[in-house]
Each structure stands twice: as C-alpha cells, then as structure tokens.
Design a protein around this motif. Sequence first.
Motif, PDB file in Angstrom:
ATOM      1  N   ILE A  92     -19.672  -9.588  12.449  1.00 42.15           N
ATOM      2  CA  ILE A  92     -19.467  -8.364  11.989  1.00 42.15           C
ATOM      3  C   ILE A  92     -18.116  -8.124  12.472  1.00 42.15           C
ATOM      4  O   ILE A  92     -17.123  -7.727  11.573  1.00 42.15           O
ATOM      5  CB  ILE A  92     -20.458  -7.069  12.444  1.00 42.15           C
ATOM      6  N   ALA A  93     -17.687  -8.594  13.626  1.00 38.82           N
ATOM      7  CA  ALA A  93     -16.531  -8.177  14.292  1.00 38.82           C
ATOM      8  C   ALA A  93     -15.479  -9.103  13.503  1.00 38.82           C
ATOM      9  O   ALA A  93     -14.281  -8.600  13.104  1.00 38.82           O
ATOM     10  CB  ALA A  93     -16.403  -8.760  15.888  1.00 38.82           C
ATOM     11  N   ARG A  94     -15.702 -10.429  13.099  1.00 33.24           N
ATOM     12  CA  ARG A  94     -14.657 -11.045  12.443  1.00 33.24           C
ATOM     13  C   ARG A  94     -14.546 -10.584  11.132  1.00 33.24           C
ATOM     14  O   ARG A  94     -13.419 -10.769  10.449  1.00 33.24           O
ATOM     15  CB  ARG A  94     -15.043 -12.480  12.415  1.00 33.24           C
ATOM     16  N   ILE A  95     -15.565  -9.940  10.501  1.00 32.47           N
ATOM     17  CA  ILE A  95     -15.282  -9.279   9.151  1.00 32.47           C
ATOM     18  C   ILE A  95     -14.138  -8.255   9.271  1.00 32.47           C
ATOM     19  O   ILE A  95     -13.512  -7.950   8.462  1.00 32.47           O
ATOM     20  CB  ILE A  95     -16.555  -8.816   8.601  1.00 32.47           C
ATOM     21  N   TYR A  96     -14.586  -7.296  10.229  1.00 33.88           N
ATOM     22  CA  TYR A  96     -13.501  -6.232  10.449  1.00 33.88           C
ATOM     23  C   TYR A  96     -12.113  -6.700  10.615  1.00 33.88           C
ATOM     24  O   TYR A  96     -11.350  -6.246  10.330  1.00 33.88           O
ATOM     25  CB  TYR A  96     -14.159  -5.551  11.652  1.00 33.88           C
ATOM     26  N   PHE A  97     -11.971  -7.777  11.531  1.00 36.76           N
ATOM     27  CA  PHE A  97     -10.750  -8.373  11.911  1.00 36.76           C
ATOM     28  C   PHE A  97     -10.123  -8.788  10.501  1.00 36.76           C
ATOM     29  O   PHE A  97      -8.907  -8.309  10.309  1.00 36.76           O
ATOM     30  CB  PHE A  97     -10.525  -9.578  12.696  1.00 36.76           C
ATOM     31  N   TYR A  98     -10.853  -9.335   9.652  1.00 39.52           N
ATOM     32  CA  TYR A  98     -10.493  -9.930   8.511  1.00 39.52           C
ATOM     33  C   TYR A  98      -9.740  -9.001   7.584  1.00 39.52           C
ATOM     34  O   TYR A  98      -8.915  -8.692   7.124  1.00 39.52           O
ATOM     35  CB  TYR A  98     -11.302 -10.689   7.669  1.00 39.52           C
ATOM     36  N   MET A  99     -10.874  -7.729   7.452  1.00 39.87           N
ATOM     37  CA  MET A  99     -10.361  -6.353   6.418  1.00 39.87           C
ATOM     38  C   MET A  99      -9.251  -5.716   7.098  1.00 39.87           C
ATOM     39  O   MET A  99      -8.339  -5.268   6.114  1.00 39.87           O
ATOM     40  CB  MET A  99     -11.708  -5.687   6.364  1.00 39.87           C
ATOM     41  N   ALA A 100      -9.383  -5.665   8.470  1.00 39.91           N
ATOM     42  CA  ALA A 100      -8.191  -4.846   9.026  1.00 39.91           C
ATOM     43  C   ALA A 100      -6.724  -5.741   8.762  1.00 39.91           C
ATOM     44  O   ALA A 100      -5.725  -5.051   8.380  1.00 39.91           O
ATOM     45  CB  ALA A 100      -8.466  -4.555  10.445  1.00 39.91           C
ATOM     46  N   ASP A 101      -6.638  -6.958   8.812  1.00 40.78           N
ATOM     47  CA  ASP A 101      -5.566  -7.586   8.723  1.00 40.78           C
ATOM     48  C   ASP A 101      -5.225  -7.828   7.084  1.00 40.78           C
ATOM     49  O   ASP A 101      -3.934  -7.453   6.811  1.00 40.78           O
ATOM     50  CB  ASP A 101      -5.811  -9.114   9.274  1.00 40.78           C
ATOM     51  N   LYS A 102      -6.315  -7.906   6.314  1.00 41.18           N
ATOM     52  CA  LYS A 102      -5.827  -8.063   4.999  1.00 41.18           C
ATOM     53  C   LYS A 102      -5.376  -6.819   4.351  1.00 41.18           C
ATOM     54  O   LYS A 102      -4.195  -6.648   3.528  1.00 41.18           O
ATOM     55  CB  LYS A 102      -7.030  -8.629   4.210  1.00 41.18           C
ATOM     56  N   ASN A 137      -4.304  -3.977   6.042  1.00 39.86           N
ATOM     57  CA  ASN A 137      -3.430  -3.254   6.789  1.00 39.86           C
ATOM     58  C   ASN A 137      -4.171  -2.078   7.465  1.00 39.86           C
ATOM     59  O   ASN A 137      -3.579  -0.791   7.453  1.00 39.86           O
ATOM     60  CB  ASN A 137      -2.122  -2.612   6.136  1.00 39.86           C
ATOM     61  N   LEU A 138      -5.338  -2.144   7.900  1.00 46.00           N
ATOM     62  CA  LEU A 138      -6.131  -1.127   8.374  1.00 46.00           C
ATOM     63  C   LEU A 138      -5.857  -0.909   9.961  1.00 46.00           C
ATOM     64  O   LEU A 138      -5.994  -2.118  10.524  1.00 46.00           O
ATOM     65  CB  LEU A 138      -7.804  -1.180   8.075  1.00 46.00           C
ATOM     66  N   ASN A 139      -6.027   0.192  10.518  1.00 48.06           N
ATOM     67  CA  ASN A 139      -5.859   0.296  12.013  1.00 48.06           C
ATOM     68  C   ASN A 139      -7.162   0.474  12.416  1.00 48.06           C
ATOM     69  O   ASN A 139      -8.025   1.183  12.159  1.00 48.06           O
ATOM     70  CB  ASN A 139      -4.929   1.553  12.353  1.00 48.06           C
ATOM     71  N   LEU A 140      -7.350  -0.408  13.597  1.00 45.62           N
ATOM     72  CA  LEU A 140      -8.485  -0.161  14.552  1.00 45.62           C
ATOM     73  C   LEU A 140      -8.070   0.328  15.679  1.00 45.62           C
ATOM     74  O   LEU A 140      -7.158  -0.081  16.179  1.00 45.62           O
ATOM     75  CB  LEU A 140      -9.114  -1.810  14.551  1.00 45.62           C
ATOM     76  N   SER A 141      -8.889   1.337  16.269  1.00 44.39           N
ATOM     77  CA  SER A 141      -8.387   2.016  17.605  1.00 44.39           C
ATOM     78  C   SER A 141      -8.507   1.038  18.683  1.00 44.39           C
ATOM     79  O   SER A 141      -9.155  -0.154  18.360  1.00 44.39           O
ATOM     80  CB  SER A 141      -9.389   3.120  17.672  1.00 44.39           C
ATOM     81  N   GLN A 166     -11.549  -3.456  21.388  1.00 44.39           N
ATOM     82  CA  GLN A 166     -12.119  -3.922  22.376  1.00 44.39           C
ATOM     83  C   GLN A 166     -13.633  -4.285  22.318  1.00 44.39           C
ATOM     84  O   GLN A 166     -14.287  -5.219  22.405  1.00 44.39           O
ATOM     85  CB  GLN A 166     -12.089  -2.919  23.694  1.00 44.39           C
ATOM     86  N   LEU A 167     -14.252  -3.337  21.379  1.00 47.84           N
ATOM     87  CA  LEU A 167     -15.721  -3.807  20.878  1.00 47.84           C
ATOM     88  C   LEU A 167     -15.653  -5.042  20.257  1.00 47.84           C
ATOM     89  O   LEU A 167     -16.678  -5.812  20.721  1.00 47.84           O
ATOM     90  CB  LEU A 167     -16.277  -2.440  20.398  1.00 47.84           C
ATOM     91  N   VAL A 175      -5.864 -10.346  19.208  1.00 50.92           N
ATOM     92  CA  VAL A 175      -5.725  -9.837  20.559  1.00 50.92           C
ATOM     93  C   VAL A 175      -5.431  -8.271  20.410  1.00 50.92           C
ATOM     94  O   VAL A 175      -5.076  -7.820  19.539  1.00 50.92           O
ATOM     95  CB  VAL A 175      -4.527 -10.508  21.003  1.00 50.92           C
ATOM     96  N   LEU A 176      -5.557  -7.544  21.711  1.00 50.03           N
ATOM     97  CA  LEU A 176      -5.653  -6.289  21.811  1.00 50.03           C
ATOM     98  C   LEU A 176      -4.015  -5.957  21.202  1.00 50.03           C
ATOM     99  O   LEU A 176      -3.227  -6.407  21.760  1.00 50.03           O
ATOM    100  CB  LEU A 176      -5.887  -5.801  23.314  1.00 50.03           C
ATOM    101  N   GLY A 177      -3.933  -5.112  20.456  1.00 50.51           N
ATOM    102  CA  GLY A 177      -2.481  -4.502  19.971  1.00 50.51           C
ATOM    103  C   GLY A 177      -2.340  -5.406  18.744  1.00 50.51           C
ATOM    104  O   GLY A 177      -0.972  -5.209  18.372  1.00 50.51           O
TER     105      GLY A 177
END
Length: 77
Positions: free
Chosen positions: A5-15, A17-21, A26-27, A66-68
């Motif tokens: 799930i985390a890696r899916i979120y990373f992928y979607m946020a990167d692709k 341009n979504l901001n993750l708090s 960290q989660l 990485v964070l940030g």
Amino acid sequence: MCGDIARIYFYMADKYNLNLSRAQQQLFMAWHKQDPVSARERELNQRIRQHMGHDNPFVSGEQQWVLGYTPTGYGLH
C-alpha cells in the motif's frame, strides 16, 4: 501488505504530483521498511511493465521515497 500500500501511495503521489503530509510520509516509509517488496509484488510489477510499458519504480527499487521527497508529476505531461 502494508508495504504494498505504501509503495502504491508513493507511485501515485510521484506520478500525479500529489502531496503527502509529513505524517503520511513517515507512516508509509515505516510500512515500506516493515514489509519489504516480496517476490509476488516483484512479479506483478514485472507483468505490469510488460503490459503497460512502465512499472512502479518504488517496487523495482529504481526510486526511493525519502522524507520531503518532491513528487515529479511525470504522469501529468
């Protein structure tokens, strides 16, 4: 499963341009560390690459969150 799930979120946020708090990052980074990429996830990622021509670089290891991390938004072009 949480790492997937985390890696899916990373992928979607990167692709897209979504901001993750900071808390979300960290989660998800903790989930990724606690639940590393499995053989099943690698196999699925490879099948996606063959079918779609690209994969999730956070599964293949081509990218690391990485964070940030600043999303690239490469899916918006």
